[in-house]
Design a protein around this motif. Structure first.
Motif, PDB file in Angstrom:
ATOM      1  N   TYR A 147       0.837  -1.198   0.000  1.00 13.39           N
ATOM      2  CA  TYR A 147       0.000   0.000   0.000  1.00 13.39           C
ATOM      3  C   TYR A 147       0.875   1.252   0.000  1.00 13.39           C
ATOM      4  N   VAL A 148       0.254   2.374  -0.340  1.00 16.40           N
ATOM      5  CA  VAL A 148       0.903   3.690  -0.274  1.00 16.40           C
ATOM      6  C   VAL A 148      -0.020   4.625   0.500  1.00 16.40           C
ATOM      7  N   PHE A 149       0.516   5.727   0.968  1.00 19.25           N
ATOM      8  CA  PHE A 149      -0.309   6.661   1.736  1.00 19.25           C
ATOM      9  C   PHE A 149       0.226   8.076   1.596  1.00 19.25           C
ATOM     10  N   ALA A 150      -0.643   9.043   1.848  1.00 18.89           N
ATOM     11  CA  ALA A 150      -0.277  10.459   1.882  1.00 18.89           C
ATOM     12  C   ALA A 150      -1.347  11.210   2.651  1.00 18.89           C
ATOM     13  N   GLY A 151      -0.990  12.349   3.221  1.00 19.80           N
ATOM     14  CA  GLY A 151      -1.972  13.113   3.989  1.00 19.80           C
ATOM     15  C   GLY A 151      -1.379  14.378   4.555  1.00 19.80           C
ATOM     16  N   VAL A 152      -1.829  14.730   5.754  1.00 20.15           N
ATOM     17  CA  VAL A 152      -1.367  15.946   6.418  1.00 20.15           C
ATOM     18  C   VAL A 152      -1.164  15.640   7.900  1.00 20.15           C
ATOM     19  N   ALA A 153      -0.218  16.334   8.526  1.00 18.37           N
ATOM     20  CA  ALA A 153       0.070  16.105   9.944  1.00 18.37           C
ATOM     21  C   ALA A 153       0.386  17.430  10.630  1.00 18.37           C
ATOM     22  N   GLY A 154       0.046  17.491  11.890  1.00 21.11           N
ATOM     23  CA  GLY A 154       0.473  18.592  12.739  1.00 21.11           C
ATOM     24  C   GLY A 154       1.361  18.021  13.828  1.00 21.11           C
ATOM     25  N   PHE A 155       2.401  18.737  14.190  1.00 17.04           N
ATOM     26  CA  PHE A 155       3.282  18.211  15.228  1.00 17.04           C
ATOM     27  C   PHE A 155       3.799  19.328  16.129  1.00 17.04           C
ATOM     28  N   GLN A 185       3.942  22.944  14.262  1.00 20.18           N
ATOM     29  CA  GLN A 185       4.209  23.001  12.834  1.00 20.18           C
ATOM     30  C   GLN A 185       3.338  21.986  12.088  1.00 20.18           C
ATOM     31  N   PHE A 186       3.341  22.119  10.753  1.00 19.13           N
ATOM     32  CA  PHE A 186       2.638  21.176   9.884  1.00 19.13           C
ATOM     33  C   PHE A 186       3.655  20.392   9.062  1.00 19.13           C
ATOM     34  N   ALA A 187       3.234  19.222   8.601  1.00 20.23           N
ATOM     35  CA  ALA A 187       4.073  18.390   7.743  1.00 20.23           C
ATOM     36  C   ALA A 187       3.193  17.631   6.756  1.00 20.23           C
ATOM     37  N   ILE A 188       3.800  17.168   5.677  1.00 22.24           N
ATOM     38  CA  ILE A 188       3.135  16.308   4.696  1.00 22.24           C
ATOM     39  C   ILE A 188       3.722  14.905   4.836  1.00 22.24           C
ATOM     40  N   ARG A 211       8.313  12.547   6.307  1.00 19.43           N
ATOM     41  CA  ARG A 211       7.614  13.767   6.706  1.00 19.43           C
ATOM     42  C   ARG A 211       8.323  14.971   6.101  1.00 19.43           C
ATOM     43  N   LYS A 212       7.656  15.641   5.180  1.00 16.78           N
ATOM     44  CA  LYS A 212       8.185  16.876   4.615  1.00 16.78           C
ATOM     45  C   LYS A 212       7.648  18.023   5.470  1.00 16.78           C
ATOM     46  N   THR A 213       8.520  18.685   6.212  1.00 23.25           N
ATOM     47  CA  THR A 213       8.079  19.765   7.084  1.00 23.25           C
ATOM     48  C   THR A 213       8.232  21.107   6.375  1.00 23.25           C
ATOM     49  N   PHE A 214       7.763  22.147   7.037  1.00 23.23           N
ATOM     50  CA  PHE A 214       7.846  23.501   6.487  1.00 23.23           C
ATOM     51  C   PHE A 214       8.636  24.414   7.418  1.00 23.23           C
ATOM     52  N   THR A 215       9.550  23.810   8.182  1.00 25.71           N
ATOM     53  CA  THR A 215      10.413  24.565   9.079  1.00 25.71           C
ATOM     54  C   THR A 215      11.843  24.060   8.952  1.00 25.71           C
ATOM     55  N   GLY A 216      12.786  24.948   9.110  1.00 24.77           N
ATOM     56  CA  GLY A 216      14.186  24.557   9.121  1.00 24.77           C
ATOM     57  C   GLY A 216      14.757  24.497  10.517  1.00 24.77           C
ATOM     58  N   TYR A 217      13.877  24.546  11.524  1.00 26.61           N
ATOM     59  CA  TYR A 217      14.337  24.662  12.906  1.00 26.61           C
ATOM     60  C   TYR A 217      14.069  23.420  13.751  1.00 26.61           C
ATOM     61  N   LEU A 218      13.937  22.252  13.148  1.00 27.48           N
ATOM     62  CA  LEU A 218      13.880  21.047  13.960  1.00 27.48           C
ATOM     63  C   LEU A 218      15.168  20.891  14.754  1.00 27.48           C
ATOM     64  N   ASP A 268      13.652  21.089   7.105  1.00 21.76           N
ATOM     65  CA  ASP A 268      14.117  19.801   7.610  1.00 21.76           C
ATOM     66  C   ASP A 268      13.088  18.709   7.320  1.00 21.76           C
ATOM     67  N   TRP A 269      13.558  17.488   7.294  1.00 21.71           N
ATOM     68  CA  TRP A 269      12.708  16.319   7.063  1.00 21.71           C
ATOM     69  C   TRP A 269      12.950  15.307   8.183  1.00 21.71           C
ATOM     70  N   TYR A 270      11.972  14.420   8.413  1.00 23.19           N
ATOM     71  CA  TYR A 270      12.235  13.268   9.264  1.00 23.19           C
ATOM     72  C   TYR A 270      11.475  12.068   8.740  1.00 23.19           C
ATOM     73  N   THR A 271      11.957  10.888   9.081  1.00 26.56           N
ATOM     74  CA  THR A 271      11.356   9.647   8.599  1.00 26.56           C
ATOM     75  C   THR A 271      10.919   8.788   9.777  1.00 26.56           C
ATOM     76  N   VAL A 272       9.919   7.968   9.527  1.00 24.13           N
ATOM     77  CA  VAL A 272       9.410   7.031  10.527  1.00 24.13           C
ATOM     78  C   VAL A 272       9.308   5.657   9.869  1.00 24.13           C
ATOM     79  N   THR A 273      10.066   4.705  10.386  1.00 27.35           N
ATOM     80  CA  THR A 273      10.098   3.351   9.843  1.00 27.35           C
ATOM     81  C   THR A 273       9.790   2.367  10.954  1.00 27.35           C
ATOM     82  N   GLY A 274       8.858   1.441  10.711  1.00 24.01           N
ATOM     83  CA  GLY A 274       8.578   0.519  11.795  1.00 24.01           C
ATOM     84  C   GLY A 274       7.537  -0.529  11.519  1.00 24.01           C
ATOM     85  N   LEU A 275       7.191  -1.206  12.590  1.00 18.03           N
ATOM     86  CA  LEU A 275       6.234  -2.299  12.572  1.00 18.03           C
ATOM     87  C   LEU A 275       4.978  -1.895  13.334  1.00 18.03           C
TER      88      LEU A 275
END
Length: 291
Positions: A147-155, A185-188, A211-218, A268-275
């Motif tokens: 499967y694939v996924f996409a959406g919006v996130a707030g963090f 902040q928001f992220a995609i 996670r593609k964020t819209f801030t450079g200050y992580l 900045d970007w971050y990734t989440v990999t897991g089970l």
């Protein structure tokens, strides 16, 4: 970075629209819809100014940190589900270990000598598109589904730096670059995975998400060295060369001058990999009434 974000997202949106239109056309029976709850154990990584390299492919295993979360998923159509998620995890970076003083391309970052750790709480909503459809109920779902996924996130994030005593100090209130950025902040989020049917009610998933964020200050590093910093702000902002013995002592490095470049001015970007382990909540089946 732009190509990584644009093309996968366009593909996910296209697949979602295609799956939705096909499902609507064939009148997917609402009695076949169902909900599931998931529990996730993940690994988080970060890509930004304090990563080993400036590119997205930069990866350092020692900087991997844990992430945990819960999800609630609703299957709406044979291919399409909606998923809400809540997660908590940490990212970190350190110029002292990510940038070598003997590397010409990394010398600037090694002299900058910044470090951070950042705890992130994320609330997300995504559309999940199965590449193998199921037009039956949950009992007849396929055993193996990519499967694939996409959406919006707030963090919410809170970057902290390690001081000379080894204590972590919140960096956002110090305005180390003279910028009062928001910790909300928001992220995609987008990515993909595979889901495996364990038994009647349980599925297991392996997933990789970006996670593609819209801030450079992580990492609290983004633009230029600020002027008129004092105390802890000067220590973490790097305008005081005496703040660390590993910062430039050669006399030929002007990186600590106010106005000089400190970061890349990029998000900045971050990734989440897991089970994840998902439990299907058995839907209620209403029997027809006979009179």
């Amino acid at each position: 970075m732009k190509h990584i974000f644009t093309y996968p997202t366009a593909l996910l949106v296209g697949l979602a629209l295609l799956g939705s239109s096909q499902a609507d056309a064939q009148q997917f029976n609402k009695r076949k819809q169902y909900n599931s709850i998931g529990f996730n154990i993940n690994a988080m990584n970060y890509f930004g100014d304090l990563a080993p390299n400036t590119g997205f492919a930069s990866f350092r295993f020692n900087n991997t940190r844990p992430n945990v979360g819960v999800t609630l998923t609703r299957r709406f159509f044979p291919r399409v589900s909606g998923r809400l998620g809540l997660s908590y995890g940490r990212i970190n970076g350190d110029d002292a270990t990510a940038a070598s003083a003997t590397d010409v391309n990394a010398r600037f970052r090694n002299n900058r000598n910044a470090n951070f750790q950042n705890d992130i709480v994320e609330l997300s909503g995504v559309v999940v598109v199965d590449l193998i459809q199921n037009r039956n109920n949950y009992l007849k779902r396929p055993d193996f589904v990519p499967y694939v996924f996409a959406g919006v996130a707030g963090f919410y994030h809170n970057p902290k730096g390690r001081d000379a005593n080894g204590n972590y100090v919140p960096l956002q209130p110090l305005a180390t670059e003279g910028v009062n950025y928001s910790r909300a902040q928001f992220a995609i989020p987008f990515g993909g995975g595979v889901r495996y049917r364990i038994n009647r009610n349980f599925d297991a998933s392996l997933e990789f998400g970006i996670r593609k964020t819209f801030t450079g200050y992580l990492d609290d590093v983004n633009s230029n060295y600020a002027a008129n910093l004092t105390g802890q702000a000067a220590y973490f902002g790097g305008t005081n060369p005496a703040s660390s013995v590993t910062k430039s002592n050669s006399g030929d490095f002007a990186g600590f001058m106010p106005g000089a470049q400190r970061g890349q001015n990029k998000s900045d970007w971050y990734t989440v990999t897991g089970l994840s382990l998902n439990y299907i909540l058995t839907p209620r089946i209403k029997n027809p009434k006979f009179r």
